[in-house]
Design a protein around this motif. Sequence first.
Motif, mmCIF file in Angstrom:
data_model
loop_
_atom_site.group_PDB
_atom_site.id
_atom_site.type_symbol
_atom_site.label_atom_id
_atom_site.label_comp_id
_atom_site.label_asym_id
_atom_site.label_seq_id
_atom_site.Cartn_x
_atom_site.Cartn_y
_atom_site.Cartn_z
ATOM 1 N N GLU A 100 0.819 -1.207 0.000
ATOM 2 C CA GLU A 100 0.000 0.000 0.000
ATOM 3 C C GLU A 100 0.856 1.260 0.000
ATOM 4 O OE1 GLU A 100 -0.372 -2.594 2.001
ATOM 5 O OE2 GLU A 100 -2.372 -3.375 1.602
ATOM 6 N N VAL A 101 1.992 1.231 0.746
ATOM 7 C CA VAL A 101 2.898 2.384 0.757
ATOM 8 C C VAL A 101 3.509 2.552 -0.627
ATOM 9 C CG1 VAL A 101 5.050 3.320 1.695
ATOM 10 C CG2 VAL A 101 3.410 2.229 3.213
ATOM 11 N N ALA A 102 3.960 1.440 -1.222
ATOM 12 C CA ALA A 102 4.551 1.501 -2.557
ATOM 13 C C ALA A 102 3.547 2.027 -3.574
ATOM 14 C CB ALA A 102 5.051 0.119 -2.972
ATOM 15 N N ASP A 103 2.298 1.574 -3.497
ATOM 16 C CA ASP A 103 1.269 2.050 -4.430
ATOM 17 C C ASP A 103 1.008 3.546 -4.246
ATOM 18 O OD1 ASP A 103 1.056 -0.491 -5.443
ATOM 19 O OD2 ASP A 103 -0.780 -0.997 -4.344
ATOM 20 N N ALA A 104 0.967 4.000 -2.989
ATOM 21 C CA ALA A 104 0.742 5.424 -2.734
ATOM 22 C C ALA A 104 1.909 6.256 -3.268
ATOM 23 C CB ALA A 104 0.554 5.677 -1.239
ATOM 24 N N LEU A 105 3.136 5.744 -3.090
ATOM 25 C CA LEU A 105 4.300 6.473 -3.595
ATOM 26 C C LEU A 105 4.354 6.454 -5.118
ATOM 27 C CD1 LEU A 105 6.975 5.344 -1.003
ATOM 28 C CD2 LEU A 105 5.884 7.580 -1.188
ATOM 29 N N LYS A 106 3.926 5.352 -5.718
ATOM 30 C CA LYS A 106 3.863 5.295 -7.188
ATOM 31 C C LYS A 106 2.856 6.304 -7.713
ATOM 32 C CE LYS A 106 5.256 0.483 -7.753
ATOM 33 N NZ LYS A 106 4.831 -0.872 -8.106
ATOM 34 N N ALA A 107 1.722 6.423 -7.030
ATOM 35 C CA ALA A 107 0.696 7.382 -7.449
ATOM 36 C C ALA A 107 1.200 8.814 -7.329
ATOM 37 C CB ALA A 107 -0.575 7.207 -6.610
ATOM 38 N N GLN A 108 2.091 9.068 -6.377
ATOM 39 C CA GLN A 108 2.665 10.408 -6.203
ATOM 40 C C GLN A 108 3.823 10.659 -7.170
ATOM 41 O OE1 GLN A 108 1.577 12.750 -4.083
ATOM 42 N NE2 GLN A 108 -0.078 11.402 -3.481
ATOM 43 N N GLY A 109 4.300 9.598 -7.859
ATOM 44 C CA GLY A 109 5.412 9.752 -8.787
ATOM 45 C C GLY A 109 6.768 9.704 -8.115
#
Length: 156
Positions: free
Chosen positions: A131-140
């Motif tokens: 979930e952290v990785a997905d949130a960081l991916k969404a932020q670029g």
Amino acid sequence: MNRKQKRLTIIAAGAVFLVGAAVLVTSALRDQIVFFNSPTDVLAQHVAPGTRVRLGGLVEEGSVERGANSEVVFKVTDTAASVKVRYVGILPDLFREGQGVVTEGVFSADEGTFLADSVLAKHDENYMPKEVADALKAQGVWQEGDPTPGAGTQTQ
């Protein structure tokens, strides 16, 4: 109604009951079936003080302040928003700035601070919760193949 029809009626009624119960449980837990919420999610949802939640993200660089009696104050960020966290206790050995953490606790009504009663840190050099990785991916911020904290590959 013969014996076979009665048996099928009972089985069908049981199946309907089980499906109904599953629908009710799923709808009741809809918002709680999340491993954790990012700071952006928590601030957008306006979580009421005293509501128990899990907050996850990265420990913000330069935000860790150690106080008396094992008190630690730090900020959890997803690069878009930050939440101040207060924790009293012994932190995991792998806890440090720039690393992924998941905290569990409640928001304080008077301080506007997240009062954590448990802190979980990442378990090895390359792990970051999905979930952290997905949130960081969404932020670029998350770059595939870059092993720096908050920008590395995810291995589980």
